[in-house]
Scaffold this motif. Sequence first.
Motif, PDB file in Angstrom:
ATOM      1  N   LYS A  58       0.807  -1.227   0.000  1.00 18.80           N
ATOM      2  CA  LYS A  58       0.000   0.000   0.000  1.00 18.80           C
ATOM      3  C   LYS A  58       0.840   1.277   0.000  1.00 18.80           C
ATOM      4  N   GLY A  59       1.819   1.312  -0.914  1.00 16.40           N
ATOM      5  CA  GLY A  59       2.633   2.517  -1.076  1.00 16.40           C
ATOM      6  C   GLY A  59       3.902   2.546  -0.245  1.00 16.40           C
ATOM      7  N   SER A  60       4.055   1.604   0.671  1.00 18.22           N
ATOM      8  CA  SER A  60       5.291   1.519   1.450  1.00 18.22           C
ATOM      9  C   SER A  60       6.290   0.644   0.705  1.00 18.22           C
ATOM     10  N   PRO A  61       7.555   0.994   0.762  1.00 16.72           N
ATOM     11  CA  PRO A  61       8.535   0.151   0.071  1.00 16.72           C
ATOM     12  C   PRO A  61       8.730  -1.183   0.794  1.00 16.72           C
ATOM     13  N   ALA A  62       9.169  -2.164   0.034  1.00 17.86           N
ATOM     14  CA  ALA A  62       9.495  -3.473   0.610  1.00 17.86           C
ATOM     15  C   ALA A  62      10.956  -3.759   0.309  1.00 17.86           C
ATOM     16  N   ASN A  63      11.652  -4.326   1.283  1.00 22.47           N
ATOM     17  CA  ASN A  63      13.025  -4.725   1.015  1.00 22.47           C
ATOM     18  C   ASN A  63      13.031  -6.160   0.482  1.00 22.47           C
ATOM     19  N   MET A  64      14.183  -6.607   0.040  1.00 22.45           N
ATOM     20  CA  MET A  64      14.289  -7.928  -0.571  1.00 22.45           C
ATOM     21  C   MET A  64      13.883  -9.040   0.389  1.00 22.45           C
ATOM     22  N   CYS A  65      14.177  -8.882   1.666  1.00 22.72           N
ATOM     23  CA  CYS A  65      13.822  -9.914   2.652  1.00 22.72           C
ATOM     24  C   CYS A  65      12.310 -10.058   2.781  1.00 22.72           C
ATOM     25  N   ILE A  66      11.606  -8.932   2.825  1.00 26.98           N
ATOM     26  CA  ILE A  66      10.140  -8.970   2.925  1.00 26.98           C
ATOM     27  C   ILE A  66       9.561  -9.687   1.715  1.00 26.98           C
ATOM     28  N   ILE A  67      10.065  -9.323   0.534  1.00 27.35           N
ATOM     29  CA  ILE A  67       9.559  -9.938  -0.698  1.00 27.35           C
ATOM     30  C   ILE A  67       9.835 -11.434  -0.686  1.00 27.35           C
ATOM     31  N   GLN A  68      11.064 -11.808  -0.357  1.00 25.32           N
ATOM     32  CA  GLN A  68      11.456 -13.218  -0.375  1.00 25.32           C
ATOM     33  C   GLN A  68      10.622 -14.055   0.592  1.00 25.32           C
ATOM     34  N   GLU A  69      10.378 -13.551   1.784  1.00 25.88           N
ATOM     35  CA  GLU A  69       9.636 -14.356   2.769  1.00 25.88           C
ATOM     36  C   GLU A  69       8.156 -14.486   2.416  1.00 25.88           C
ATOM     37  N   ARG A  70       7.641 -13.598   1.572  1.00 28.79           N
ATOM     38  CA  ARG A  70       6.229 -13.670   1.176  1.00 28.79           C
ATOM     39  C   ARG A  70       6.015 -14.394  -0.155  1.00 28.79           C
ATOM     40  N   MET A  71       7.088 -14.737  -0.836  1.00 30.67           N
ATOM     41  CA  MET A  71       6.987 -15.427  -2.121  1.00 30.67           C
ATOM     42  C   MET A  71       6.395 -16.820  -1.926  1.00 30.67           C
ATOM     43  N   LEU A  72       5.587 -17.250  -2.891  1.00 29.94           N
ATOM     44  CA  LEU A  72       5.063 -18.616  -2.862  1.00 29.94           C
ATOM     45  C   LEU A  72       6.181 -19.614  -3.141  1.00 29.94           C
ATOM     46  N   ALA A  73       7.023 -19.295  -4.134  1.00 32.31           N
ATOM     47  CA  ALA A  73       8.174 -20.142  -4.468  1.00 32.31           C
ATOM     48  C   ALA A  73       9.376 -19.594  -3.701  1.00 32.31           C
ATOM     49  N   LYS A  74       9.698 -20.234  -2.599  1.00 33.88           N
ATOM     50  CA  LYS A  74      10.748 -19.723  -1.707  1.00 33.88           C
ATOM     51  C   LYS A  74      12.143 -19.755  -2.327  1.00 33.88           C
ATOM     52  N   ASN A  75      12.319 -20.525  -3.398  1.00 30.87           N
ATOM     53  CA  ASN A  75      13.636 -20.627  -4.016  1.00 30.87           C
ATOM     54  C   ASN A  75      13.810 -19.645  -5.175  1.00 30.87           C
ATOM     55  N   SER A  76      12.873 -18.689  -5.318  1.00 23.33           N
ATOM     56  CA  SER A  76      12.970 -17.706  -6.399  1.00 23.33           C
ATOM     57  C   SER A  76      14.155 -16.784  -6.179  1.00 23.33           C
ATOM     58  N   THR A  78      15.005 -13.439  -6.093  1.00 19.64           N
ATOM     59  CA  THR A  78      14.282 -12.176  -5.969  1.00 19.64           C
ATOM     60  C   THR A  78      14.985 -11.039  -6.700  1.00 19.64           C
ATOM     61  N   THR A  79      16.289 -10.980  -6.606  1.00 23.29           N
ATOM     62  CA  THR A  79      17.044  -9.912  -7.271  1.00 23.29           C
ATOM     63  C   THR A  79      16.815  -9.960  -8.779  1.00 23.29           C
ATOM     64  N   ARG A  80      16.871 -11.135  -9.358  1.00 28.47           N
ATOM     65  CA  ARG A  80      16.659 -11.292 -10.807  1.00 28.47           C
ATOM     66  C   ARG A  80      15.228 -10.896 -11.182  1.00 28.47           C
ATOM     67  N   LEU A  81      14.260 -11.290 -10.360  1.00 32.84           N
ATOM     68  CA  LEU A  81      12.864 -10.933 -10.620  1.00 32.84           C
ATOM     69  C   LEU A  81      12.671  -9.424 -10.594  1.00 32.84           C
ATOM     70  N   ILE A  82      13.255  -8.764  -9.609  1.00 33.77           N
ATOM     71  CA  ILE A  82      13.155  -7.301  -9.495  1.00 33.77           C
ATOM     72  C   ILE A  82      13.822  -6.645 -10.702  1.00 33.77           C
ATOM     73  N   ASP A  83      14.979  -7.161 -11.116  1.00 36.55           N
ATOM     74  CA  ASP A  83      15.666  -6.609 -12.291  1.00 36.55           C
ATOM     75  C   ASP A  83      14.777  -6.663 -13.530  1.00 36.55           C
ATOM     76  N   LYS A  84      14.088  -7.780 -13.728  1.00 33.65           N
ATOM     77  CA  LYS A  84      13.200  -7.920 -14.893  1.00 33.65           C
ATOM     78  C   LYS A  84      12.005  -6.972 -14.793  1.00 33.65           C
ATOM     79  N   LEU A  85      11.464  -6.811 -13.601  1.00 30.62           N
ATOM     80  CA  LEU A  85      10.340  -5.890 -13.410  1.00 30.62           C
ATOM     81  C   LEU A  85      10.770  -4.434 -13.578  1.00 30.62           C
ATOM     82  N   LEU A  86      12.012  -4.135 -13.215  1.00 31.93           N
ATOM     83  CA  LEU A  86      12.572  -2.792 -13.426  1.00 31.93           C
ATOM     84  C   LEU A  86      12.626  -2.454 -14.917  1.00 31.93           C
ATOM     85  N   LEU A  87      13.081  -3.413 -15.722  1.00 30.21           N
ATOM     86  CA  LEU A  87      13.181  -3.207 -17.169  1.00 30.21           C
ATOM     87  C   LEU A  87      11.815  -2.914 -17.795  1.00 30.21           C
ATOM     88  N   LYS A  88      10.753  -3.415 -17.184  1.00 36.40           N
ATOM     89  CA  LYS A  88       9.396  -3.211 -17.697  1.00 36.40           C
ATOM     90  C   LYS A  88       8.731  -1.985 -17.075  1.00 36.40           C
TER      91      LYS A  88
END
Length: 152
Positions: A58-76, A78-88
């Motif tokens: 809801k408008g607050s930033p999330a750090n990589m740890c927050i994102i990683q712990e909430r991911m359904l696929a825990k082995n994702s 995260t840095t690579r995913l964020i990089d791809k989303l940045l490009l888009k």
Amino acid sequence: MKIEEVIKSNVTLKDSKKVILNIMYAQNVINDKFNEILKPYDLSGEQYNVLRILRGQKGSPANMCIIQERMLAKNSNTTRLIDKLLLKDFVTREVCPDNRRKIEVLITQKGLDVLSELDPKVDEHEHFFANNLNQEELESLNLLLEKYRTIK
């Protein structure tokens, strides 16, 4: 269709094996249909999951740890995913002013717009699979799956 018919097995399978095969097969069917929804948006399921997590902030930033712990696929990765989303242009990434080792990620308006467009399609996807079950069966299935994946 019984799982034995799906995998064309003539061998009698133990119930414990059938459960695993059924879950894996169901997961593949669900993922295949879900990926069809995401394909026109050039998103993977993991990228979609990250966007949903960030929208939930809801408008607050999330750090990589927050994102990683909430991911359904825990082995994702995260840095690579964020990089791809940045490009888009779906997210922004900034160094935290209070802790230079911490990276903060925010969803952009473009990312929010894509999720808004996907929301009804994802809802339809969920209803498509839930349609074969009544409310009581859905509740039972959720209870059983939660119980099944709890490791003692």
